[in-house]
Design a protein around this motif. Sequence first.
Motif, PDB file in Angstrom:
ATOM      1  N   ARG A 167       0.795  -1.224   0.000  1.00 36.90           N
ATOM      2  CA  ARG A 167       0.000   0.000   0.000  1.00 36.90           C
ATOM      3  C   ARG A 167       0.830   1.278   0.000  1.00 36.90           C
ATOM      4  O   ARG A 167       0.407   2.290  -0.542  1.00 36.90           O
ATOM      5  CB  ARG A 167      -0.924   0.001   1.219  1.00 36.90           C
ATOM      6  N   LEU A 168       2.016   1.244   0.629  1.00 37.38           N
ATOM      7  CA  LEU A 168       2.823   2.455   0.753  1.00 37.38           C
ATOM      8  C   LEU A 168       4.062   2.444  -0.127  1.00 37.38           C
ATOM      9  O   LEU A 168       4.628   3.501  -0.412  1.00 37.38           O
ATOM     10  CB  LEU A 168       3.253   2.651   2.214  1.00 37.38           C
ATOM     11  N   GLY A 169       4.495   1.243  -0.529  1.00 33.08           N
ATOM     12  CA  GLY A 169       5.715   1.134  -1.310  1.00 33.08           C
ATOM     13  C   GLY A 169       6.901   0.747  -0.445  1.00 33.08           C
ATOM     14  O   GLY A 169       6.925   0.995   0.763  1.00 33.08           O
ATOM     15  N   SER A 170       7.904   0.136  -1.070  1.00 36.65           N
ATOM     16  CA  SER A 170       9.028  -0.425  -0.321  1.00 36.65           C
ATOM     17  C   SER A 170       9.933   0.639   0.277  1.00 36.65           C
ATOM     18  O   SER A 170      10.677   0.359   1.223  1.00 36.65           O
ATOM     19  CB  SER A 170       9.849  -1.336  -1.234  1.00 36.65           C
ATOM     20  N   THR A 171       9.916   1.869  -0.258  1.00 40.63           N
ATOM     21  CA  THR A 171      10.820   2.900   0.244  1.00 40.63           C
ATOM     22  C   THR A 171      10.175   3.806   1.290  1.00 40.63           C
ATOM     23  O   THR A 171      10.841   4.709   1.802  1.00 40.63           O
ATOM     24  CB  THR A 171      11.333   3.773  -0.922  1.00 40.63           C
ATOM     25  N   HIS A 172       8.897   3.580   1.599  1.00 41.79           N
ATOM     26  CA  HIS A 172       8.247   4.412   2.613  1.00 41.79           C
ATOM     27  C   HIS A 172       8.869   4.124   3.977  1.00 41.79           C
ATOM     28  O   HIS A 172       9.148   2.962   4.306  1.00 41.79           O
ATOM     29  CB  HIS A 172       6.745   4.118   2.640  1.00 41.79           C
TER      30      HIS A 172
END
Length: 217
Positions: A167-172
């Motif tokens: 939902r937020l992405g791997s780099t969040h």
Amino acid sequence: MPARVAWPAPPPRPAPGARRRRSVRRPASGSPRAEPPLHESCLPAGSPAIATDLATLARIRHLLGDHEAAVPLAERALRIDEAAYGPDDPYVSFDLIALASVHLDLDDHATAVPLISRALRIREASYAPDHLYIGYALLLKARAVHASNDPAAAHLARRGALILNARLGSTHPKTEDAFALVDSLRKRDSCPGPAEAGARSASGPGRHGDARRPGAE
């Protein structure tokens, strides 16, 4: 202890009716600091607006480190919302999580875990499987059961981390914190498993679940 994950604020509660602005009385110079005024003087005892005030005061006390004072405020907010919305309403899950968080900071994990488990059941019945609110509850439960050396902690944390990744992405930052929690739990338990980097890239963007109430994020 593993690093904590910051939890989002709950969505706005439904307004019980039009509210008029009220002036805030400032305490006289030299007098003890007064609590913010509650709606108790102008609304019925079971009004959700009172629960909102209580939950806000509980959060302030919690953030200030006054955990003992936060507990009865959070408990009252929970009871009001249970009566107003029903015991299985998603809004009740936020009260449960808030109360559990206070108990965790009091090192009362035996009380916190059932509260988190109940909140998680409510959210799993109310939201899509990859909803962020489910991910956050899974991560909090992982932290709670970790304190009692429950081997399920790593599995719960990984489920939550994968939801945040989708939902937020791997780099969040929240995703990175969640996978850091997974790694720390696996190292403690010496749990073998595939590289999380591969899991992150394979998880995809995820399906956005609609909140049951407008305004929920």
